[in-house]
Design an enzyme around this catalytic site. Structure first.
Site, PDB file in Angstrom:
ATOM      1  N   PRO A   9      33.834  30.730  42.899  1.00  0.00           N
ATOM      2  CA  PRO A   9      33.918  29.272  42.896  1.00  0.00           C
ATOM      3  C   PRO A   9      34.922  28.692  43.886  1.00  0.00           C
ATOM      4  O   PRO A   9      36.020  29.222  44.067  1.00  0.00           O
ATOM      5  CB  PRO A   9      34.329  28.936  41.457  1.00  0.00           C
ATOM      6  N   ASN A  10      34.491  27.614  44.494  1.00  0.00           N
ATOM      7  CA  ASN A  10      35.287  26.802  45.436  1.00  0.00           C
ATOM      8  C   ASN A  10      35.464  27.448  46.811  1.00  0.00           C
ATOM      9  O   ASN A  10      36.002  26.821  47.717  1.00  0.00           O
ATOM     10  CB  ASN A  10      36.664  26.447  44.840  1.00  0.00           C
ATOM     11  N   ARG A  17      39.327  23.297  52.071  1.00  0.00           N
ATOM     12  CA  ARG A  17      40.083  23.402  50.838  1.00  0.00           C
ATOM     13  C   ARG A  17      41.503  23.946  51.100  1.00  0.00           C
ATOM     14  O   ARG A  17      41.650  25.053  51.624  1.00  0.00           O
ATOM     15  CB  ARG A  17      39.338  24.375  49.926  1.00  0.00           C
ATOM     16  N   TYR A  22      44.444  28.633  52.473  1.00  0.00           N
ATOM     17  CA  TYR A  22      43.223  29.406  52.754  1.00  0.00           C
ATOM     18  C   TYR A  22      42.767  29.358  54.210  1.00  0.00           C
ATOM     19  O   TYR A  22      41.758  29.965  54.557  1.00  0.00           O
ATOM     20  CB  TYR A  22      42.090  28.924  51.829  1.00  0.00           C
ATOM     21  N   ASN A  71      35.383  38.508  45.928  1.00  0.00           N
ATOM     22  CA  ASN A  71      36.440  37.518  45.705  1.00  0.00           C
ATOM     23  C   ASN A  71      35.904  36.582  44.629  1.00  0.00           C
ATOM     24  O   ASN A  71      35.195  35.614  44.933  1.00  0.00           O
ATOM     25  CB  ASN A  71      36.779  36.754  46.985  1.00  0.00           C
ATOM     26  N   ALA A  74      38.768  31.942  41.023  1.00  0.00           N
ATOM     27  CA  ALA A  74      39.401  31.642  39.734  1.00  0.00           C
ATOM     28  C   ALA A  74      38.835  32.490  38.589  1.00  0.00           C
ATOM     29  O   ALA A  74      39.544  32.789  37.616  1.00  0.00           O
ATOM     30  CB  ALA A  74      39.236  30.159  39.422  1.00  0.00           C
ATOM     31  N   HIS A  77      40.640  35.596  37.071  1.00  0.00           N
ATOM     32  CA  HIS A  77      41.714  35.481  36.086  1.00  0.00           C
ATOM     33  C   HIS A  77      41.207  35.127  34.693  1.00  0.00           C
ATOM     34  O   HIS A  77      41.987  35.061  33.754  1.00  0.00           O
ATOM     35  CB  HIS A  77      42.724  34.423  36.555  1.00  0.00           C
ATOM     36  N   ASP A  84      33.270  42.984  33.024  1.00  0.00           N
ATOM     37  CA  ASP A  84      32.332  43.932  32.389  1.00  0.00           C
ATOM     38  C   ASP A  84      31.204  44.307  33.349  1.00  0.00           C
ATOM     39  O   ASP A  84      30.746  45.457  33.353  1.00  0.00           O
ATOM     40  CB  ASP A  84      31.738  43.330  31.111  1.00  0.00           C
ATOM     41  N   GLU A  95      38.135  44.407  45.017  1.00  0.00           N
ATOM     42  CA  GLU A  95      38.550  43.035  44.675  1.00  0.00           C
ATOM     43  C   GLU A  95      39.384  42.485  45.832  1.00  0.00           C
ATOM     44  O   GLU A  95      40.243  43.201  46.365  1.00  0.00           O
ATOM     45  CB  GLU A  95      39.388  43.053  43.396  1.00  0.00           C
ATOM     46  N   HIS A  97      41.466  38.914  47.536  1.00  0.00           N
ATOM     47  CA  HIS A  97      41.941  37.528  47.524  1.00  0.00           C
ATOM     48  C   HIS A  97      42.524  37.197  48.879  1.00  0.00           C
ATOM     49  O   HIS A  97      43.258  38.012  49.464  1.00  0.00           O
ATOM     50  CB  HIS A  97      42.984  37.307  46.420  1.00  0.00           C
ATOM     51  N   ILE A  98      42.223  36.011  49.346  1.00  0.00           N
ATOM     52  CA  ILE A  98      42.718  35.560  50.646  1.00  0.00           C
ATOM     53  C   ILE A  98      44.237  35.378  50.584  1.00  0.00           C
ATOM     54  O   ILE A  98      44.972  35.782  51.472  1.00  0.00           O
ATOM     55  CB  ILE A  98      42.006  34.242  51.029  1.00  0.00           C
ATOM     56  N   SER A  99      44.680  34.745  49.518  1.00  0.00           N
ATOM     57  CA  SER A  99      46.110  34.455  49.360  1.00  0.00           C
ATOM     58  C   SER A  99      46.806  35.599  48.615  1.00  0.00           C
ATOM     59  O   SER A  99      46.145  36.443  47.985  1.00  0.00           O
ATOM     60  CB  SER A  99      46.290  33.147  48.586  1.00  0.00           C
ATOM     61  N   ARG A 104      52.034  33.542  43.711  1.00  0.00           N
ATOM     62  CA  ARG A 104      51.622  32.216  43.226  1.00  0.00           C
ATOM     63  C   ARG A 104      51.826  32.125  41.709  1.00  0.00           C
ATOM     64  O   ARG A 104      52.590  32.899  41.143  1.00  0.00           O
ATOM     65  CB  ARG A 104      50.173  31.949  43.664  1.00  0.00           C
ATOM     66  N   ARG A 108      47.667  33.616  37.999  1.00  0.00           N
ATOM     67  CA  ARG A 108      46.909  34.299  39.060  1.00  0.00           C
ATOM     68  C   ARG A 108      47.277  35.783  39.168  1.00  0.00           C
ATOM     69  O   ARG A 108      46.690  36.521  39.954  1.00  0.00           O
ATOM     70  CB  ARG A 108      47.119  33.617  40.418  1.00  0.00           C
TER      71      ARG A 108
HETATM   72  C1  DQA Z   1      41.667  33.297  45.493  1.00  0.00           C
HETATM   73  C2  DQA Z   1      42.892  33.227  44.580  1.00  0.00           C
HETATM   74  C3  DQA Z   1      42.506  32.641  43.236  1.00  0.00           C
HETATM   75  O1  DQA Z   1      43.641  32.597  42.383  1.00  0.00           O
HETATM   76  C4  DQA Z   1      41.990  31.237  43.404  1.00  0.00           C
HETATM   77  O2  DQA Z   1      41.564  30.718  42.162  1.00  0.00           O
HETATM   78  C5  DQA Z   1      40.911  31.132  44.415  1.00  0.00           C
HETATM   79  C6  DQA Z   1      40.981  31.946  45.626  1.00  0.00           C
HETATM   80  C7  DQA Z   1      42.037  33.783  46.915  1.00  0.00           C
HETATM   81  O3  DQA Z   1      41.124  34.169  47.637  1.00  0.00           O
HETATM   82  O4  DQA Z   1      43.209  33.736  47.303  1.00  0.00           O
HETATM   83  O5  DQA Z   1      40.010  30.313  44.301  1.00  0.00           O
HETATM   84  O6  DQA Z   1      40.758  34.245  44.961  1.00  0.00           O
END
Ligand code: DQA
Length: 137
Positions: A9-10, A17, A22, A71, A74, A77, A84, A95, A97-99, A104, A108
Site C-alpha cells: 500500500p501507498n 509520497r 522515499y 515490500n 505498512a 507491521h 502466513d 523482505e 523496505h526503502i527506508s 523510525r 515499524r
Molecule cells: C516501507 C516502510 C513502512 O514502514 C511504510 O509503512 C511504508 C514503506 C519502506 O519501504 O520503507 O509504506 O515499507
C-alpha cells in the site's frame, strides 16, 4: 530466473509520497532501470493497496517463481495473513523496505514477514531492490 517485485500500500505514490523519505523517482521509472540492469532475469512487478490481493498474488506465483522481493509497506507491521502466506509458499521471499524502518517509529520495527523471509533488506533507498535481485543470482 523468474523474479517478482510485489509492492504494497501507498507505494504506487512513490515519487510524490514523502520524497524526503522515499525519494523522488516513480517506481515505474525505476523498474525500467532494473529491467535494463538485469537483462537475464525475467522480472515482473505487481503493486496493490489491498491486503487480499497481495496474498492472492503470493499464492499465484509462490510455487513456480524463483524469488519474490516483497515490500509489503505498512502491512509488514500488521498483517498476520501476509506473514502466513509467505510461510505457505515455497518460493523464497526477500523482505524489503526503502527506508531504515529501525530508525523510525517503534511500530515499524515489528514485521510479520521477517520470520519467514530468506532475508531482509532495508534503508538503501530504491537501490535495495537492485541488491535484493542480486541476492537471488
Ligand atoms: C516501507 C516502510 C513502512 O514502514 C511504510 O509503512 C511504508 C514503506 C519502506 O519501504 O520503507 O509504506 O515499507
Amino acid at each position: 530466473m523468474k523474479l517478482i517485485i510485489i509492492n504494497g500500500p501507498n507505494l504506487n505514490l512513490l515519487g510524490k509520497r514523502e520524497p524526503e523519505i522515499y525519494g523522488s523517482k516513480t517506481f515505474e521509472d525505476y523498474f525500467k532501470e532494473l529491467q535494463s540492469q538485469f537483462k537475464n532475469v525475467e522480472l515482473f512487478y505487481f503493486q496493490s493497496n489491498i491486503e487480499g490481493e497481495i496474498i492472492d498474488k503470493l499464492h499465484e506465483i509462490g510455487f513456480t517463481y524463483d524469488g519474490v522481493i516483497l515490500n509489503a509497506a505498512a502491512y509488514t507491521h500488521t498483517s498476520v495473513g501476509i506473514g502466513d502466506a509467505v510461510k505457505a509458499i515455497t518460493t523464497p521471499v526477500v523482505e524489503l523496505h526503502i527506508s531504515n524502518v529501525h530508525a523510525r517509529e517503534e511500530f515499524r520495527h515489528q514485521s510479520f514477514i521477517a520470520p519467514a523471509a530468506k532475508g531482509v533488506l532495508f534503508g538503501f533507498g530504491l537501490k535495495g531492490y537492485n541488491l535484493a535481485i542480486q541476492s537471488f543470482l
